[in-house]
Design a protein around this motif. Structure first.
Motif, PDB file in Angstrom:
ATOM      1  N   THR A   1       0.852  -1.188   0.000  1.00  0.00           N
ATOM      2  CA  THR A   1       0.000   0.000   0.000  1.00  0.00           C
ATOM      3  C   THR A   1       0.888   1.238   0.000  1.00  0.00           C
ATOM      4  OG1 THR A   1      -1.667  -1.189   1.286  1.00  0.00           O
ATOM      5  CG2 THR A   1      -1.823   1.218   1.247  1.00  0.00           C
TER       6      THR A   1
ATOM      7  N   GLU B   1      -4.966   9.055 -11.415  1.00  0.00           N
ATOM      8  CA  GLU B   1      -5.976   8.186 -10.804  1.00  0.00           C
ATOM      9  C   GLU B   1      -6.180   6.884 -11.576  1.00  0.00           C
ATOM     10  OE1 GLU B   1      -9.831   9.963 -10.680  1.00  0.00           O
ATOM     11  OE2 GLU B   1      -9.646  10.836 -12.687  1.00  0.00           O
ATOM     12  N   SER B   2      -5.622   6.802 -12.789  1.00  0.00           N
ATOM     13  CA  SER B   2      -5.756   5.548 -13.546  1.00  0.00           C
ATOM     14  C   SER B   2      -4.870   4.438 -12.989  1.00  0.00           C
ATOM     15  CB  SER B   2      -5.413   5.781 -15.025  1.00  0.00           C
ATOM     16  OG  SER B   2      -4.019   6.017 -15.195  1.00  0.00           O
TER      17      SER B   2
ATOM     18  N   THR C   1     -13.235  11.065  -2.928  1.00  0.00           N
ATOM     19  CA  THR C   1     -12.581   9.812  -2.543  1.00  0.00           C
ATOM     20  C   THR C   1     -13.368   9.175  -1.402  1.00  0.00           C
ATOM     21  OG1 THR C   1     -11.176  10.870  -0.868  1.00  0.00           O
ATOM     22  CG2 THR C   1     -10.293  10.715  -3.110  1.00  0.00           C
ATOM     23  N   LYS C   2     -12.977   7.973  -1.038  1.00  0.00           N
ATOM     24  CA  LYS C   2     -13.536   7.322   0.134  1.00  0.00           C
ATOM     25  C   LYS C   2     -12.607   7.527   1.318  1.00  0.00           C
ATOM     26  CE  LYS C   2     -15.998   3.672  -2.369  1.00  0.00           C
ATOM     27  NZ  LYS C   2     -16.142   2.194  -2.541  1.00  0.00           N
TER      28      LYS C   2
ATOM     29  N   GLY D   1      -4.641   3.418  -9.820  1.00  0.00           N
ATOM     30  CA  GLY D   1      -5.347   2.598  -8.850  1.00  0.00           C
ATOM     31  C   GLY D   1      -6.295   3.418  -8.000  1.00  0.00           C
ATOM     32  N   PRO D   2      -6.940   2.797  -7.029  1.00  0.00           N
ATOM     33  CA  PRO D   2      -7.884   3.516  -6.159  1.00  0.00           C
ATOM     34  C   PRO D   2      -7.169   4.478  -5.215  1.00  0.00           C
ATOM     35  CG  PRO D   2      -7.583   1.269  -5.386  1.00  0.00           C
ATOM     36  CD  PRO D   2      -6.852   1.358  -6.690  1.00  0.00           C
ATOM     37  N   ILE D   3      -7.839   5.558  -4.876  1.00  0.00           N
ATOM     38  CA  ILE D   3      -7.282   6.568  -3.969  1.00  0.00           C
ATOM     39  C   ILE D   3      -8.210   6.716  -2.772  1.00  0.00           C
ATOM     40  CG2 ILE D   3      -6.489   8.943  -3.711  1.00  0.00           C
ATOM     41  CD1 ILE D   3      -6.220   9.055  -6.777  1.00  0.00           C
ATOM     42  N   PHE D   4      -7.620   6.673  -1.579  1.00  0.00           N
ATOM     43  CA  PHE D   4      -8.364   6.879  -0.339  1.00  0.00           C
ATOM     44  C   PHE D   4      -7.725   8.032   0.430  1.00  0.00           C
ATOM     45  CE2 PHE D   4      -9.007   2.497  -1.532  1.00  0.00           C
ATOM     46  CZ  PHE D   4     -10.341   2.250  -1.245  1.00  0.00           C
TER      47      PHE D   4
ATOM     48  N   ALA E   1      -3.682   0.557  -3.587  1.00  0.00           N
ATOM     49  CA  ALA E   1      -4.230   1.900  -3.360  1.00  0.00           C
ATOM     50  C   ALA E   1      -3.167   2.917  -2.971  1.00  0.00           C
ATOM     51  CB  ALA E   1      -5.300   1.841  -2.277  1.00  0.00           C
TER      52      ALA E   1
ATOM     53  N   ASN F   1      -7.658  -5.129   0.703  1.00  0.00           N
ATOM     54  CA  ASN F   1      -8.124  -4.554  -0.559  1.00  0.00           C
ATOM     55  C   ASN F   1      -7.387  -3.258  -0.912  1.00  0.00           C
ATOM     56  OD1 ASN F   1     -10.077  -6.585  -0.854  1.00  0.00           O
ATOM     57  ND2 ASN F   1     -11.549  -5.445   0.405  1.00  0.00           N
ATOM     58  N   LEU F   2      -6.428  -2.858  -0.066  1.00  0.00           N
ATOM     59  CA  LEU F   2      -5.727  -1.591  -0.270  1.00  0.00           C
ATOM     60  C   LEU F   2      -4.335  -1.757  -0.872  1.00  0.00           C
ATOM     61  CD1 LEU F   2      -6.636   0.168   3.100  1.00  0.00           C
ATOM     62  CD2 LEU F   2      -7.687   0.537   0.864  1.00  0.00           C
TER      63      LEU F   2
END
Length: 347
Positions: free
Chosen positions: A166, A186-187, A214-215, A189-192, A229, A225-226
């Motif tokens: 991570t 942002e392509s 974002t979340k 991966g996910p950003i938190f 991220a 799951n991170l």
């Protein structure tokens, strides 16, 4: 006595009976931006740019009395003309122009000249007296274009993914975090975001400011799951329990101070990306040139060195201790610690 004076409370305009970024409670305060060393609690009335108003209420309480204005709007108080002008530091940041009987002062607050893609870019304002920060007022501080810095950040993030780690990137929750969020790829991966950053972003978005949504990391139950991220978080969260749940992770900091090896070492960061929301050496000099000021007053940072340089180059310059420095001297007896004061600011 000039139009503006330096007092224990802050920069004071006696004719209008108002202060700019005061550090002690006053009746009426004009605020350059929402960072805690410029916007403090306890004032009866706050005046600021309209994009700073929601930040002030988030940080200081919804019940504070705030009057907000657009850039270049004219505010007249007892014959003195005030206006806010883009400073390019963070969302809502402003230089404050003060005019009376043809005498013009500009208080920059914190500023940078590079367009970060988030806040309204800096605009030069001509004046007679220019009160400038010089947090990075030495020739060693010269920033690379942010595109190159973000290329590095994106590569670091991608490499961490290959290692099943991570990526945690630390930056100040107001200003730096939004800049990071808006400019990373942002392509990949996910950003938190840490919940502190999430709340700032949520407030800005609610008031019509364009920030990527974002979340919050607090809403993620399974940290497995991170692994691909990127998490953007404030430095204060570095040693809290949620960080331990993210292992294995790679940690980095984004700050102007990352150009100094001792800063990277003290933060125990695996990586340091030199990215500042303050003007570098070249930008400070350009801002002063574009102001066409007859007199420059250096505050917040390498004041003595910077003023000496300006005087040697034909610019009339003096220094003033920031009100923060004066408070610190009263409490601990230090005589001069401009570098320490600079380092404490969000960079």
């Amino acid at each position: 006595m000039g139009l503006l004076q330096f007092t224990k409370q802050g920069i004071y305009c006696e004719r209008a009976d108002v202060y700019i970024d005061p550090v002690r409670s006053v009746n009426k305060a004009l605020i350059t931006h929402g960072h805690a060393d410029h916007a403090r609690s306890g004032h009866k009335h706050y005046l600021c740019h309209k994009d700073s108003a929601p930040i002030l209420k988030l940080r200081l309480g919804k019940k504070i009395q705030v009057e907000s204005y657009g850039y270049n709007d004219l505010i007249q108080i007892n014959g003195v003309r005030f206006s806010f002008h883009p400073a390019g530091h963070i969302v809502g940041s402003a230089q404050i122009r003060v005019e009376h009987k043809g005498e013009i002062w500009v208080v920059t607050g914190d500023y940078k000249l590079e367009n970060d893609g988030v806040c309204i870019p800096y605009e030069p304002v001509k004046c007679h007296h220019f009160i400038t920060e010089c947090t990075f007022g030495l020739p060693i501080y010269q920033w690379r274009p942010q595109e190159k810095v973000f290329d590095e950040i994106n590569r670091w993030w991608h490499q961490n993914q290959q290692l099943n780690q991570t990526s945690v990137l630390f930056g100040y929750s107001l200003g730096k975090a939004q800049r990071l969020l808006q400019n990373v790829d942002e392509s990949i991966g996910p950003i938190f975001t840490h919940n502190t950053v999430f709340k700032v972003n949520e407030t800005l978005i609610e008031h019509g400011i364009s920030i990527r949504s974002t979340k919050s990391i607090d809403r993620v139950k399974d940290t497995k799951n991170l692994r691909k991220a990127l998490i953007i978080a404030p430095q204060a969260s570095m040693d809290v329990p949620w960080m331990r749940k993210l292992q294995p992770c790679s940690v980095a900091f984004a700050s102007g101070w990352m150009g100094i090896r001792s800063s990277r070492r003290n933060r125990s960061a695996g990586r340091g990306f030199v990215l500042s929301d303050h003007a570098d050496w070249e930008e400070l000099n350009l801002a002063i040139k574009e102001s066409e000021a007859e007199h420059v007053i250096a505050m917040h940072g390498y004041t003595d060195s910077f003023a000496k340089w300006l005087n040697e180059n034909g610019i009339n310059a003096t220094t003033e201790k920031s009100m923060i420095e004066n408070q610190q001297q009263e409490s601990d007896g230090l005589s001069n610690h401009s570098h320490d004061t600079s380092a404490s600011k969000s960079a």
